[in-house]
Scaffold this motif. Structure first.
Motif, PDB file in Angstrom:
ATOM      1  N   GLN A  57       0.847  -1.104   0.058  1.00 23.38           N
ATOM      2  CA  GLN A  57      -0.166  -0.195  -0.209  1.00 23.38           C
ATOM      3  C   GLN A  57       0.968   1.276   0.171  1.00 23.38           C
ATOM      4  OE1 GLN A  57      -3.381   0.012  -0.251  1.00 23.38           O
ATOM      5  NE2 GLN A  57      -3.275  -2.280  -0.057  1.00 23.38           N
ATOM      6  N   PRO A  58       0.354   2.447  -0.631  1.00 31.13           N
ATOM      7  CA  PRO A  58       1.134   3.710  -0.613  1.00 31.13           C
ATOM      8  C   PRO A  58       1.535   4.052   0.687  1.00 31.13           C
ATOM      9  CG  PRO A  58      -0.902   4.024  -1.337  1.00 31.13           C
ATOM     10  CD  PRO A  58      -0.960   2.512  -1.229  1.00 31.13           C
ATOM     11  N   PRO A  59       2.824   4.417   1.151  1.00 27.50           N
ATOM     12  CA  PRO A  59       2.877   5.055   2.548  1.00 27.50           C
ATOM     13  C   PRO A  59       1.966   6.252   2.824  1.00 27.50           C
ATOM     14  CG  PRO A  59       4.762   5.737   1.039  1.00 27.50           C
ATOM     15  CD  PRO A  59       3.858   4.744   0.119  1.00 27.50           C
ATOM     16  N   ILE A  60       1.990   6.663   4.031  1.00 26.21           N
ATOM     17  CA  ILE A  60       1.000   7.640   4.578  1.00 26.21           C
ATOM     18  C   ILE A  60       1.727   8.926   4.667  1.00 26.21           C
ATOM     19  CG2 ILE A  60      -0.692   8.404   6.485  1.00 26.21           C
ATOM     20  CD1 ILE A  60      -0.894   5.561   7.389  1.00 26.21           C
ATOM     21  N   PHE A  61       2.824   9.104   5.043  1.00 25.78           N
ATOM     22  CA  PHE A  61       3.450  10.150   5.684  1.00 25.78           C
ATOM     23  C   PHE A  61       4.217  10.844   4.710  1.00 25.78           C
ATOM     24  CE2 PHE A  61       2.541   8.071   9.704  1.00 25.78           C
ATOM     25  CZ  PHE A  61       1.400   9.097  10.149  1.00 25.78           C
ATOM     26  N   ASN A  64       7.685  10.599  -1.126  1.00 25.04           N
ATOM     27  CA  ASN A  64       8.755   9.977  -1.708  1.00 25.04           C
ATOM     28  C   ASN A  64       8.965   8.453  -1.793  1.00 25.04           C
ATOM     29  OD1 ASN A  64      11.585  10.547  -2.529  1.00 25.04           O
ATOM     30  ND2 ASN A  64      12.526  10.274  -0.393  1.00 25.04           N
ATOM     31  N   PHE A  65       8.073   7.965  -2.790  1.00 27.96           N
ATOM     32  CA  PHE A  65       8.092   6.668  -2.824  1.00 27.96           C
ATOM     33  C   PHE A  65       7.945   6.209  -4.442  1.00 27.96           C
ATOM     34  CE2 PHE A  65       3.695   7.994  -2.469  1.00 27.96           C
ATOM     35  CZ  PHE A  65       2.956   7.046  -3.319  1.00 27.96           C
ATOM     36  N   LEU A  66       8.216   5.070  -4.658  1.00 27.60           N
ATOM     37  CA  LEU A  66       8.261   4.632  -6.241  1.00 27.60           C
ATOM     38  C   LEU A  66       7.532   3.531  -6.041  1.00 27.60           C
ATOM     39  CD1 LEU A  66      11.499   4.343  -8.138  1.00 27.60           C
ATOM     40  CD2 LEU A  66       9.785   2.523  -8.338  1.00 27.60           C
ATOM     41  N   GLU A 108      13.128  18.405 -16.244  1.00 27.07           N
ATOM     42  CA  GLU A 108      11.461  18.823 -16.521  1.00 27.07           C
ATOM     43  C   GLU A 108      11.336  17.862 -17.489  1.00 27.07           C
ATOM     44  OE1 GLU A 108      11.229  22.932 -17.359  1.00 27.07           O
ATOM     45  OE2 GLU A 108      11.254  23.593 -15.259  1.00 27.07           O
ATOM     46  N   LEU A 109      11.706  16.707 -17.402  1.00 31.97           N
ATOM     47  CA  LEU A 109      11.278  15.360 -18.336  1.00 31.97           C
ATOM     48  C   LEU A 109      10.687  14.254 -17.699  1.00 31.97           C
ATOM     49  CD1 LEU A 109      14.777  15.124 -20.188  1.00 31.97           C
ATOM     50  CD2 LEU A 109      12.704  16.206 -21.036  1.00 31.97           C
ATOM     51  N   SER A 110       9.754  13.656 -18.663  1.00 36.35           N
ATOM     52  CA  SER A 110       9.214  12.540 -17.579  1.00 36.35           C
ATOM     53  C   SER A 110       9.377  11.300 -18.793  1.00 36.35           C
ATOM     54  CB  SER A 110       7.649  12.590 -17.780  1.00 36.35           C
ATOM     55  OG  SER A 110       6.943  12.978 -19.029  1.00 36.35           O
ATOM     56  N   TYR A 144       6.999   3.360 -14.585  1.00 38.66           N
ATOM     57  CA  TYR A 144       6.823   3.477 -13.044  1.00 38.66           C
ATOM     58  C   TYR A 144       6.394   4.994 -12.684  1.00 38.66           C
ATOM     59  CZ  TYR A 144      11.705   5.390 -13.140  1.00 38.66           C
ATOM     60  OH  TYR A 144      12.799   6.068 -13.250  1.00 38.66           O
ATOM     61  N   LYS A 145       6.030   5.118 -11.459  1.00 38.84           N
ATOM     62  CA  LYS A 145       5.768   6.257 -10.898  1.00 38.84           C
ATOM     63  C   LYS A 145       6.676   6.724  -9.619  1.00 38.84           C
ATOM     64  CE  LYS A 145       0.603   6.809 -11.990  1.00 38.84           C
ATOM     65  NZ  LYS A 145      -0.799   6.951 -11.057  1.00 38.84           N
ATOM     66  N   TYR A 146       7.072   7.934  -9.707  1.00 37.96           N
ATOM     67  CA  TYR A 146       7.953   8.343  -8.536  1.00 37.96           C
ATOM     68  C   TYR A 146       7.371   9.846  -8.074  1.00 37.96           C
ATOM     69  CZ  TYR A 146      11.698   9.612  -5.386  1.00 37.96           C
ATOM     70  OH  TYR A 146      12.298  10.003  -4.175  1.00 37.96           O
ATOM     71  N   ALA A 147       7.078   9.815  -6.738  1.00 38.53           N
ATOM     72  CA  ALA A 147       6.550  11.151  -6.155  1.00 38.53           C
ATOM     73  C   ALA A 147       5.220  11.481  -6.871  1.00 38.53           C
ATOM     74  CB  ALA A 147       7.636  12.278  -6.113  1.00 38.53           C
ATOM     75  N   GLY A 148       4.520  10.413  -7.420  1.00 40.00           N
ATOM     76  CA  GLY A 148       3.069  10.862  -7.807  1.00 40.00           C
ATOM     77  C   GLY A 148       3.323  11.238  -9.276  1.00 40.00           C
TER      78      GLY A 148
END
Length: 295
Positions: A57-61, A64-66, A108-110, A144-148
């Motif tokens: 599950q995504p962290p709560i606090f 800064n997660f991947l 500024e790249l994704s 993937y996603k990092y920091a949303g």
């Protein structure tokens, strides 16, 4: 910091200005350097602790997660145990994806095509180069996603370089005469001698004498003397800045534990041929800041 380390041991040092960031591209592919350290992961624009914690599950606090392959990985809270064979540790791949995302965000790249340039300890490259390269290229296309934020990356190739040497490769013409280079990381110290800018395998060494040894010496001394477990963040701040705003007794204990480590560093350098009358010494890496301890 380097000056303090050398000065407090009655040696001389000389600094190069390596602060200018240069971006490298080749035929639309970004050449992206990732220093997969035992204590910290680094790129040209970011540095974060080598730590991964997986959950379903995504962290709560923290943001800064991947998010990758069905898992949620919190990055950079704490440190990992030392694992000499990096390709045997799945966390290094996750940390590399985080490092790529941080670097792309700064640009500024994704989306990007990337040629990874990664490092291994100086004398371990020959044995581990092929396995580490395959490890980094296990997925040529990664979503993937990092920091949303979503990232789509094509990892087109990977070059594995020797640490220490890679840090000074562009400046080799400046090294006239004899020089010793010492790159002190968290897990290892890499040492090499240059003769007029030329390196040789017989004059290069990797020693398991990283800054984590100093960290543990401080932790254990305070535990022995005070029967207290000092928070890791306090010891880390001391190693980084030399003063953590703690009580004088604790400050003195940290200095007492750090001095033998610096002495051990210079004993190791002398054992590998360092003579201040015959060569210049350059110290780099996070471990060089231990000199702030007034050793």
């Amino acid at each position: 910091m380097v000056d303090n380390l050398i000065k407090n041991n009655n040696h001389e040092s000389e600094d190069f200005d390596m602060t200018k960031i240069r971006d490298y591209n080749m035929n639309g592919t970004i050449i992206l350097g990732v220093d997969a350290g035992y204590g910290n992961y680094k790129t040209a624009r970011c540095c974060f602790p080598t730590s991964v914690s997986r959950s379903d599950q995504p962290p709560i606090f923290t943001r800064n997660f991947l998010e990758y392959d069905g898992g949620y990985y919190t990055i950079g809270e704490g440190y990992k145990d030392f694992v000499a064979e990096k390709s045997m540790d799945d966390d290094n791949y996750i940390l590399t994806l985080a490092a790529i995302a941080k670097e792309l965000k700064a640009r500024e790249l994704s989306t990007a095509k990337i040629h990874l340039a990664v490092g291994l300890p100086l004398k371990w490259v020959q044995a581990q180069r092929d396995s580490f390269r395959e490890y980094m290229l296990q997925n040529r296309q990664v979503d993937y996603k990092y920091a949303g934020k979503h990232y789509a990356v094509d990892i087109v190739d990977c070059t594995v370089m020797p640490k220490c040497y890679a840090a000074i490769a562009e400046n080799l013409p400046d090294f006239k005469g004899m020089h010793m280079i010492a790159d002190i990381g968290n897990g290892t110290m890499n040492v090499m001698i240059l003769n007029n800018g030329k390196a040789s395998e017989s004059k290069s060494w990797t020693v398991k004498l990283g800054a984590n040894e100093c960290f543990m010496a401080i932790r254990n001394l305070i535990l022995d003397r005070k029967a207290e477990e000092v928070p890791a963040e306090i010891i880390e701040n001391y190693l980084r800045y030399g003063d953590t705003k703690v009580g004088e007794e604790y400050q003195q204990l940290m200095e007492e534990a750090a001095k033998p480590y610096v002495d051990k560093i210079f004993a190791e350098l002398k054992a590998h041929g360092y003579n201040p009358n015959l060569m210049k010494l350059y110290v780099m890496g996070g471990g060089c800041s231990v000199g702030e301890a007034d050793c």
